[in-house]
Design a protein around this motif. Structure first.
Motif, PDB file in Angstrom:
ATOM      1  N   TYR A   1      -4.843   5.549  -7.256  1.00  0.00           N
ATOM      2  CA  TYR A   1      -4.853   4.346  -8.082  1.00  0.00           C
ATOM      3  C   TYR A   1      -3.472   3.718  -8.126  1.00  0.00           C
ATOM      4  N   GLY A   2      -2.452   4.550  -8.369  1.00  0.00           N
ATOM      5  CA  GLY A   2      -1.094   4.010  -8.380  1.00  0.00           C
ATOM      6  C   GLY A   2      -0.686   3.465  -7.031  1.00  0.00           C
ATOM      7  N   GLU A   3      -1.073   4.144  -5.947  1.00  0.00           N
ATOM      8  CA  GLU A   3      -0.721   3.669  -4.612  1.00  0.00           C
ATOM      9  C   GLU A   3      -1.417   2.356  -4.288  1.00  0.00           C
ATOM     10  N   VAL A   4      -2.663   2.202  -4.716  1.00  0.00           N
ATOM     11  CA  VAL A   4      -3.384   0.946  -4.476  1.00  0.00           C
ATOM     12  C   VAL A   4      -2.685  -0.212  -5.186  1.00  0.00           C
ATOM     13  N   VAL A   5      -2.276   0.007  -6.417  1.00  0.00           N
ATOM     14  CA  VAL A   5      -1.602  -1.059  -7.170  1.00  0.00           C
ATOM     15  C   VAL A   5      -0.286  -1.435  -6.501  1.00  0.00           C
ATOM     16  N   HIS A   6       0.517  -0.460  -6.123  1.00  0.00           N
ATOM     17  CA  HIS A   6       1.784  -0.744  -5.464  1.00  0.00           C
ATOM     18  C   HIS A   6       1.570  -1.460  -4.135  1.00  0.00           C
TER      19      HIS A   6
ATOM     20  N   CYS B   1      -5.644  -8.936  -2.103  1.00  0.00           N
ATOM     21  CA  CYS B   1      -4.698  -7.934  -1.586  1.00  0.00           C
ATOM     22  C   CYS B   1      -4.957  -6.553  -2.188  1.00  0.00           C
ATOM     23  N   LEU B   2      -5.233  -6.514  -3.493  1.00  0.00           N
ATOM     24  CA  LEU B   2      -5.545  -5.233  -4.128  1.00  0.00           C
ATOM     25  C   LEU B   2      -6.848  -4.662  -3.578  1.00  0.00           C
ATOM     26  N   GLY B   3      -7.834  -5.524  -3.362  1.00  0.00           N
ATOM     27  CA  GLY B   3      -9.094  -5.053  -2.800  1.00  0.00           C
ATOM     28  C   GLY B   3      -8.927  -4.509  -1.392  1.00  0.00           C
ATOM     29  N   ALA B   4      -8.071  -5.169  -0.592  1.00  0.00           N
ATOM     30  CA  ALA B   4      -7.830  -4.671   0.768  1.00  0.00           C
ATOM     31  C   ALA B   4      -7.133  -3.313   0.731  1.00  0.00           C
ATOM     32  N   ALA B   5      -6.173  -3.158  -0.188  1.00  0.00           N
ATOM     33  CA  ALA B   5      -5.505  -1.858  -0.318  1.00  0.00           C
ATOM     34  C   ALA B   5      -6.485  -0.782  -0.763  1.00  0.00           C
ATOM     35  N   LEU B   6      -7.426  -1.148  -1.612  1.00  0.00           N
ATOM     36  CA  LEU B   6      -8.439  -0.198  -2.059  1.00  0.00           C
ATOM     37  C   LEU B   6      -9.366   0.188  -0.909  1.00  0.00           C
ATOM     38  N   ALA B   7      -9.786  -0.803  -0.133  1.00  0.00           N
ATOM     39  CA  ALA B   7     -10.711  -0.530   0.976  1.00  0.00           C
ATOM     40  C   ALA B   7     -10.063   0.354   2.030  1.00  0.00           C
ATOM     41  N   ASP B   8      -8.762   0.211   2.250  1.00  0.00           N
ATOM     42  CA  ASP B   8      -8.080   1.004   3.278  1.00  0.00           C
ATOM     43  C   ASP B   8      -8.145   2.506   2.984  1.00  0.00           C
ATOM     44  N   ARG B   9      -8.291   2.866   1.726  1.00  0.00           N
ATOM     45  CA  ARG B   9      -8.266   4.286   1.367  1.00  0.00           C
ATOM     46  C   ARG B   9      -9.639   4.953   1.447  1.00  0.00           C
ATOM     47  N   ARG B  10     -10.673   4.184   1.615  1.00  0.00           N
ATOM     48  CA  ARG B  10     -12.019   4.727   1.819  1.00  0.00           C
ATOM     49  C   ARG B  10     -12.361   5.788   0.775  1.00  0.00           C
TER      50      ARG B  10
END
Length: 998
Positions: free
Chosen positions: A763-768, A794-803
């Motif tokens: 969660y913290g990594e997605v926000v950063h 941008c936050l959604g893309a970071a979230l999607a990258d982590r699967r």
């Protein structure tokens, strides 16, 4: 005996060894070889044969025919003279087939009346129905006739629903039996006993018939005893009938509520003599018709029987406690342990000590199987394998555990197939080999654990393990052997095919370089019993509805429930293989009833254990049981009290044992214990404490006075000390220097958890990551009108990258949306109020300074640095958790931002120049308050705090550059680190407790 009644009854007093006394009484008969002796259980039958050997002192002799009433269908000698009556009875339905048919009937209800829809849940429910039918069969209750009228008008609706569900028992099951030409085993046993009684009544046998040791709790057995007692050559020998109890007390036995709801230990049906009194009434006899057999002088103190008889007097006779003569406690002692584990250890030590005497035998008698298992484990430390009458549950044998682990690892029992924890549990089992040697398989398992099972779980399946870095050769071997189960995936499969796939995979996984999988898995008595049980179950499962592979684990547990093996287990130790000890026993209440030893320990004396809880069961309430005609639960209390008294009087030495706490909660002492304690307290007496409890508490205590370990003070050479740290590690250096020593000097890295949850970290990594992506597109200047939407993207893309798991992603998405709205608004406000010339996100930097032993480099990755047009610099940090307080920053306990400010002022960040005038935290939770901007100190104080932080850090570096400076563990009292990976290595729990005590 009364000649008019022509009954032949005898009783062996409880202080005499029952089987030895019976054997001694019979051994002198000229017609001994012609006698037929019937005993309650197979164990009692074996015990009588051994008693004859003891009485005969090794002389050759012809023994009588000995059979068990509990296995009448297996005793052709008992059925002699019945003609064709036994053959006319329908065969009994097999146990596995009965459960399978009942399960099919439950599943056919398709969820009506709350019935389960899967076989793994239906099978245990079928077992409960079978127990109800067996209880009714023993009590000779016709459930089909009695149950429909059991629920009266105005009763709770759920009882009516229960009775509708029990239509399986009243309608469907009898119809199926009639169609198949079968009958329930209990019904068949009852009819065999009745047929035998009728045969003997019509044609009295010419040979003696002796029934011994039974209390006649089953009506069919009681009727057979009535017949035998009237035969010319018949005899009924009762266990421990109390012929000394006065008539007033005797008349109170079996009357009233039996202590229901009162906690009474010995009133009514709960009295130890209640079942024997009822049996005498059925036979048509009185105590005056019973001959008391004398025996050899026993070592049991004469006053013990009187003591226990007084303790268990019916309530109307308790006034006689005060008039009783001196109470005899010789040979009795008590263990009151702190908990179940201490009780088990004390019992094991007492058993071990007792067999020091040549020829002495010792037994634990308990209905508590958990206590029996603990004692068995504790005896192993002395190299003793106890002779346990209950055997070992099949599901807990090595092969049974292996099958259960395999089912959990290769199916969706508790997660995706081949999840880290169940997979490692399987691979590290001694039977796992996968075609290698067991040692090589475990070595491969440890390597697989280090490479890809620690940390976040890999993608399910063999392919996921390969992608995570697992060895291709070993994983290929593993996938090939688990294929019978893995290929099932989410398909619906016939239950017998599920079991077949499990067994095929198990044999393939058990195969080693030295032996085939079948030989390793099914070898020995335990493996043979398991194979036989599963074979019968698989045959019975044929025709049942298809099941998901994920139900296999629960189905296997259900199939193994209640099954046990009574093989002669072996203990492998340094001195070779030793079997069960011939003089150490663990007995249940029924098995112990007629046995005798030199030391008996009555364990688990807690209410609800001994005697058992007076629970009417899951199907019928007390009034309904009474209306139907089923026995009162208090009858079991009376039998348990009788077994307690018989066991307590069967040995010269008797130890009563209980735990003060069970499963972490205070335990209520057994009403039997309470009765005895109340009797003694009236005389200001107590049971002597058994020394075994003190021995148990000393056994694992170190010799001498324990000295707590001192806090570690490692002083490694300066050349080995770290010369570079990050700003996030400096805080740890301050509050727990030992953690820096362990990580950077010893180079120890904590293993990540198995199947680690990464939700909070991610969660913290997605926000950063999301904010960094957004600022890369708009580093300076005005933001676009749709800034919030773009930031959310941008936050959604970071979230999607982590699967991440879909459920976690769905949980975070609205939070990230709220964070985007807040950050966009705050960003626009900051840019309007203080224009930014340079904005850097996730900027790395380094600051080299001079320590006492050479240069030292401080590194950092700043979340956000702003260079304003007025020449000042702002440093911001994003926090998704707790943010530091003003006091913590001022005192230097949270030095991250002040040190980043010092780095910036010393040119540690490329492209950043100026005086730091602000450091702030953005708390981003996405909750009700999605974000909050907070400056820990005022702008005018920033420079002073930055300077102080730099000075403290330089002093810290130089202090640890001195060879005598130790890396202490948690040196600041009252300020322990929130998390410490090395607290166990530093043994903080040991020395910290000693420090607090001082």
């Amino acid at each position: 005996m009364s000649g008019a009644l022509r009954v032949r009854l005898a009783s062996i007093p409880p202080e005499l060894p029952f089987l030895d006394t019976l054997a001694r009484r019979l051994v002198g008969r000229a017609d001994l070889a012609d006698c037929l002796v019937l005993l309650p259980t197979r164990r009692a039958a074996r015990g009588l044969a051994e008693a004859f050997l003891r009485v005969a002192d090794g002389r050759a002799m012809l023994l009588p025919r000995i059979a068990a009433l509990g296995a009448v269908d297996e005793a052709p000698l008992v059925l002699a003279g019945m003609g064709g009556q036994a053959l006319e009875l329908a065969p009994a339905v097999a146990a596995a087939e009965r459960l399978a048919v009942l399960s099919r009937m439950i599943l056919a209800m398709d969820g009506r009346f709350g019935a389960p829809r899967t076989l793994d849940r239906a099978w245990p429910l079928a077992a409960e129905l079978a127990r109800l039918m067996d209880e009714a069969a023993r009590a000779e209750v016709d459930l089909a006739a009695a149950l429909p009228g059991a629920a009266g008008i105005g009763w709770a609706r759920h009882w009516e629903v229960t009775l509708e569900f029990l239509g399986i028992v009243t309608r469907l099951w009898p119809a199926w039996l009639a169609e198949q030409g079968l009958m329930d085993a209990q019904v068949r046993a009852r009819r065999l006993l009745d047929a035998q009684g009728a045969s003997w009544e019509a044609r009295p046998p010419s040979h003696p018939v002796i029934v011994a040791g039974t209390t006649g709790g089953i009506p069919a057995v009681a009727r057979l005893l009535r017949v035998v007692a009237r035969l010319e050559h018949g005899l009924v020998v009762l266990p421990g009938l109390d012929l000394a109890l006065d008539e007033a007390a005797w008349s109170a036995v079996g009357q009233g509520t039996g202590g229901q709801g009162t906690g009474d230990a010995a009133g009514g049906e709960a009295h130890p003599q209640a079942s024997l009194k009822a049996l005498l009434a059925l036979i048509g006899a009185s105590r005056g018709d019973v001959e008391e057999w004398p025996g050899e002088p026993a070592d049991v103190p004469a006053g013990r029987v009187e003591l226990l008889r007084l303790a268990l007097l019916p309530a109307p006779a308790l006034s006689r406690w005060g008039a009783a003569r001196a109470l005899e406690l010789a040979g009795m002692s008590a263990i009151e342990a702190a908990d179940q584990q201490e009780e088990a250890l004390a019992i094991a030590i007492r058993l071990r000590q007792a067999i020091e005497l040549p020829g002495a035998r010792a037994a634990l008698v308990t209905p508590d199987r958990a206590l029996a298992a603990r004692v068995t484990a504790e005896l192993l430390r002395f190299g003793i394998v106890a002779n346990d009458s209950a055997g070992e549950p099949l599901g807990q044998t090595p092969a049974g555990v292996f099958l259960r682990l395999l089912a959990a690892a290769a199916t969706e029992a508790a997660g995706p197939p081949l999840s880290p924890v169940p997979l490692l549990a399987l691979l590290k089992h001694p039977l796992a080999a996968a075609g290698l040697s067991p040692a090589a398989c475990r070595a491969q398992a440890r390597a697989l654990e280090r490479r890809c099972l620690r940390g976040p779980a890999p993608t399910p399946g063999v392919d996921g393990l390969l992608a995570g870095g697992g060895d291709a050769g070993f994983l290929g071997r593993l996938g090939e052997r688990l294929a019978p189960l893995l290929r099932l995936e989410r398909r619906q499969v016939a239950p017998e095919a599920l079991i077949a796939a499990l067994l095929a995979a198990a044999e393939a996984m058990a195969e080693s370089e030295e032996a085939g999988g079948a030989a390793r898995l099914w070898g020995g008595e335990e493996g043979a019993a398991l194979a036989r049980h599963l074979g019968e179950a698989a045959a019975a499962l044929a025709g049942l509805p298809d099941q998901r592979a994920g139900n296999l684990s629960g189905l296997l547990d259900a199939l193994l429930e209640g099954a046990s093996v009574r093989g002669r287990r072996a203990l492998r130790g340094r001195e070779g293989v030793r079997g069960e000890h011939p003089r150490v026993f663990i007995w249940g209440l029924l098995e112990a009833r007629l046995q005798s030893v030199e030391l008996v320990i009555l364990g688990g004396l807690a209410e609800g254990i001994w005697p058992p809880a007076t629970d009417p069961g899951p199907w019928l309430s007390r009034p309904m049981r009474r209306a139907v005609g089923l026995p009162s639960p208090e009858e079991a209390v009376g039998l348990a009290a009788h077994d307690w008294m018989m066991s307590a009087c069967s040995a010269p030495l008797c130890v009563l044992s209980r735990a003060l706490r069970r499963d972490g909660a205070p335990a209520v002492p057994s009403r039997l214990w309470t009765r005895l304690a109340a009797l003694l307290s009236g005389r200001e007496m107590t049971l002597p404490a058994d020394p075994a409890l003190g021995w148990a508490r000393l056994l694992d205590r170190p010799a001498g006075v324990p000295q707590p370990v001192k806090p570690p003070r490692p002083c490694p050479p300066v050349a080995l000390r770290p010369r570079s740290l990050s700003v996030t590690q400096v805080e740890k250096w301050i509050i727990d220097p030992y953690a820096i020593y362990a990580r950077h000097v010893l180079r120890l890295r904590p293993l990540e958890e198995l199947d680690m949850s990464v939700d909070a970290i991610e969660y913290g990594e997605v926000v950063h990551d999301g904010i960094s992506r957004f600022l890369a597109d708009w580093p300076t200047g005005a933001l676009p009108a749709d800034a919030a939407v773009r930031l959310e993207g941008c936050l959604g893309a970071a979230l999607a990258d982590r699967r991440l798991r879909p459920a976690i992603a769905a949980w975070w998405s609205p939070r990230l949306r709220r964070i985007a709205d807040w950050v966009a608004g705050e960003e626009a406000r900051r840019r309007r109020e203080r224009p930014v010339r340079v904005l850097a996100a996730e900027l790395r930097g380094a600051w080299a300074l001079d320590g006492g032993a050479g240069p030292f480099v401080l590194t950092a990755r700043a979340d956000r640095i702003e260079c304003h047009e007025d020449g000042t610099v702002s440093i911001l940090d994003y926090k998704t958790g707790v943010i530091p307080t003003e006091d913590e920053v001022r005192a230097g306990h949270k030095p991250q931002l002040p040190l980043e400010a010092a780095m910036a002022e010393h040119g540690g960040f490329d492209g950043v120049a100026g005086v730091v005038g602000e450091y702030a935290y953005w708390k981003l939770t996405g909750g009700r308050m999605p974000g909050e901007a907070r400056s820990p100190v005022k702008a005018e104080e920033v420079r002073d705090i930055t300077r102080q932080a730099a000075e403290r850090f330089v002093a810290l570096v130089r202090s640890f550059d001195h060879p005598a400076q130790p890396y202490l563990s948690q040196p600041h009292a009252g300020r322990p680190p929130r998390f410490s990976d090395y607290a166990q290595l530093a043994r903080v729990g040991e020395w910290a407790a000693a420090t607090e005590a001082e």
